[in-house]
Design an enzyme around this catalytic site. Structure first.
Site, PDB file in Angstrom:
ATOM      1  N   HIS A  73     -38.861 -30.417  -9.691  1.00 44.35           N
ATOM      2  CA  HIS A  73     -38.022 -30.753  -8.546  1.00 44.35           C
ATOM      3  C   HIS A  73     -38.160 -29.589  -7.574  1.00 44.35           C
ATOM      4  CE1 HIS A  73     -35.872 -33.111 -11.810  1.00 44.35           C
ATOM      5  NE2 HIS A  73     -36.420 -34.002 -11.019  1.00 44.35           N
ATOM      6  N   HIS A 104     -32.367 -34.144  -5.875  1.00 48.95           N
ATOM      7  CA  HIS A 104     -32.471 -34.641  -7.242  1.00 48.95           C
ATOM      8  C   HIS A 104     -31.091 -34.598  -7.871  1.00 48.95           C
ATOM      9  CE1 HIS A 104     -33.171 -30.293  -7.285  1.00 48.95           C
ATOM     10  NE2 HIS A 104     -32.648 -30.280  -8.486  1.00 48.95           N
ATOM     11  N   GLU A 111     -37.518 -25.997  -9.222  1.00 45.78           N
ATOM     12  CA  GLU A 111     -37.171 -26.110 -10.635  1.00 45.78           C
ATOM     13  C   GLU A 111     -38.276 -26.808 -11.426  1.00 45.78           C
ATOM     14  OE1 GLU A 111     -33.536 -28.271 -10.661  1.00 45.78           O
ATOM     15  OE2 GLU A 111     -32.461 -26.812  -9.426  1.00 45.78           O
ATOM     16  N   HIS A 121     -18.134 -28.752 -12.630  1.00 44.62           N
ATOM     17  CA  HIS A 121     -19.371 -28.378 -13.328  1.00 44.62           C
ATOM     18  C   HIS A 121     -19.888 -27.097 -12.694  1.00 44.62           C
ATOM     19  CE1 HIS A 121     -23.137 -29.539 -15.541  1.00 44.62           C
ATOM     20  NE2 HIS A 121     -23.634 -28.679 -14.678  1.00 44.62           N
TER      21      HIS A 121
END
Length: 456
Positions: free
Chosen positions: A379, A385, A355, A306
């Site tokens: 966050h 997280h 974020e 990812h």
């Protein structure tokens, strides 16, 4: 001598899809609402056409390098020095500026909110803005403020400009019209609009009874499209898809208007007897623009793993440190997931950046439950997280085939500053006080005798 006869077709100046706008990011545009209103070959003639006044609006110092220098010449009915006489202080208590440190009183934790209902009496754009978090300091021109807005009334004879920062607006419910000094911008959910600092505008409802969305107020360097690096010349946010309005003006002499300015976090207002949106022509590269997020061309892993969310950056505002943004605007649009033998949702992590996330439509793949359109989450810097338990187990145990994430559009404001929560945000009834519990069902699956975890 006879010249050859040639048949040719001249293209129209704009395609139908962007009628009323000029395409391109950071271009040097020129536009006039009355033919001949724009001086040719010079900026400030002795007498401007039609008796207009020439005035420059600068977004950077005069000596900024050519590549980053921003300025526009406006040709208007009256100079703006008539818009700041007899200023009086006014108060919009929920529209805040940084710093707002230590207001919440809440314990340190990731935070998430359900969408706040739109009050029936939310009022105009300025009255309906609510500050959620801030970082940096408006007085040092570094940092940001993040707001939500709710609008139920148009600004018919009110005009606003923000001297502190540019404003990136993300609609989530309802259509809006931004009537600016440089033209008219219509936006709807799935689009964004960026309003430069110092630009006067009013906000009108555009066919809907109410509107709701998010705002990022950027005190730092102006938003720009990010460098693509090895990606090359195409994809991500392509410059041609950014649209700047053509010139438009209103001539309302003898009609009382309020002009409001936000300057160093304080609000001031004066009354004038005409509309200040009286720019008949302009040219330059300091202008408002909109962008359709559906035109974003995502790139991603086509074999394994990812990628970092930075590959989804639409706009970035620089800081003084290379590679570290004052604030980034990132989206998570519809896309295909094809990575082999890979955990496809965002991984667990702790980040030097903070974020703020919002959801415009659909479901966000890392938070399938509890994060709905109109909601938001924070966050903060160096707080862990990642996917909730449901998302983790579903992604870890499913049979991997190419799959389409469709009908989704989430976004993130990512900043190098910690996000300081306002008292208003901390006391919202929509705050999900049990949000951290979404990670409690995660179990310890370590077994030194079993190198391959099968999900049992």
């Amino acid at each position: 001598m006879n010249m050859p006869q040639t048949d040719f077709v001249v293209a129209k100046s704009r395609a139908k899809y962007n009628e009323g706008y000029m395409p391109g990011f950071g271009n040097d545009f020129e536009t006039e609402a009355v033919e001949g209103a724009l001086p040719v070959g010079q900026n400030s003639p002795q007498r401007c056409p039609y008796g207009l006044y020439a005035e420059q609006l600068s977004g950077t110092p005069f000596t900024a390098p050519r590549a980053t220098n921003e300025r526009t010449w406006l040709y208007r009915m009256r100079p703006t020095v008539q818009h700041i006489s007899d200023m009086l202080r006014v108060d919009f208590p929920h529209f805040r500026s940084a710093p707002t440190a230590d207001e919440s009183g809440l314990p340190l934790a990731p935070m998430r909110w359900d969408p706040a209902p739109i009050p029936g009496n939310a009022g105009t754009w300025l009255a309906g803005i609510r500050t959620i978090a801030t970082g940096g300091d408006v007085l040092t021109q570094a940092g940001y403020a993040i707001h939500t807005y709710a609008v139920t009334e148009s600004m018919e004879t009110e005009v606003f400009y923000n001297a502190d920062g540019e404003m990136l607006v993300v609609p989530e419910v309802g259509r809006l019209r931004f009537f600016t000094e440089m033209g008219v911008i219509d936006v709807e959910p799935g689009e964004i609009v960026v309003l430069p600092r110092g630009l006067k505008y009013k906000v009108l409802l555009n066919g809907d009874d109410a509107a709701r969305g998010y705002i990022c107020e950027n005190y730092g360097g102006a938003f720009s499209v990010p460098e693509r690096g090895p990606i090359g010349a195409n994809c991500m946010a392509n410059p041609r898809d950014f649209l700047t309005p053509v010139a438009a003006y209103e001539q309302k002499d003898g009609t009382r208007h309020s002009v409001m300015v936000k300057w160093c976090g304080q609000f001031h207002r004066c009354e004038i007897d005409h509309s200040p949106l009286d720019v008949v022509a302009w040219h330059g590269n300091y202008a408002p623009y909109k962008y359709n997020l559906r035109h974003y061309s995502p790139v991603g892993p086509i074999r394994n793993d990812h990628a970092d969310p930075s590959i989804f950056t639409v706009l970035t505002a620089p800081s003084g440190e290379p590679g570290t943004a004052n604030i980034d605007f990132v989206i998570f649009p519809p896309r295909w997931l094809v990575a082999e033998n890979s955990f496809r949702p965002p991984w667990y992590h702790m980040n030097i950046m903070s974020e703020f996330m919002g959801l415009i439509e659909g479901v966000y793949d890392a938070k399938p439950e509890g994060f709905v359109p109109g909601g938001m989450s924070i966050h903060n810097m160096m707080l862990p997280h990642g996917p909730d338990a449901e998302a983790f187990y579903a992604a870890s145990l499913k049979d991997l085939e190419p799959e389409k994430l469709d009908g989704t559009l989430a976004f993130m404001f990512e900043t190098r500053f910690p996000q300081q929560l306002t008292r208003y945000a901390a006391e919202l009834e929509t705050l999900q006080v049990k949000y951290p519990e979404v990670w409690k069902p995660l179990q310890n699956h370590f077994d030194p005798k079993r190198p391959v975890w099968t999900g049992e």
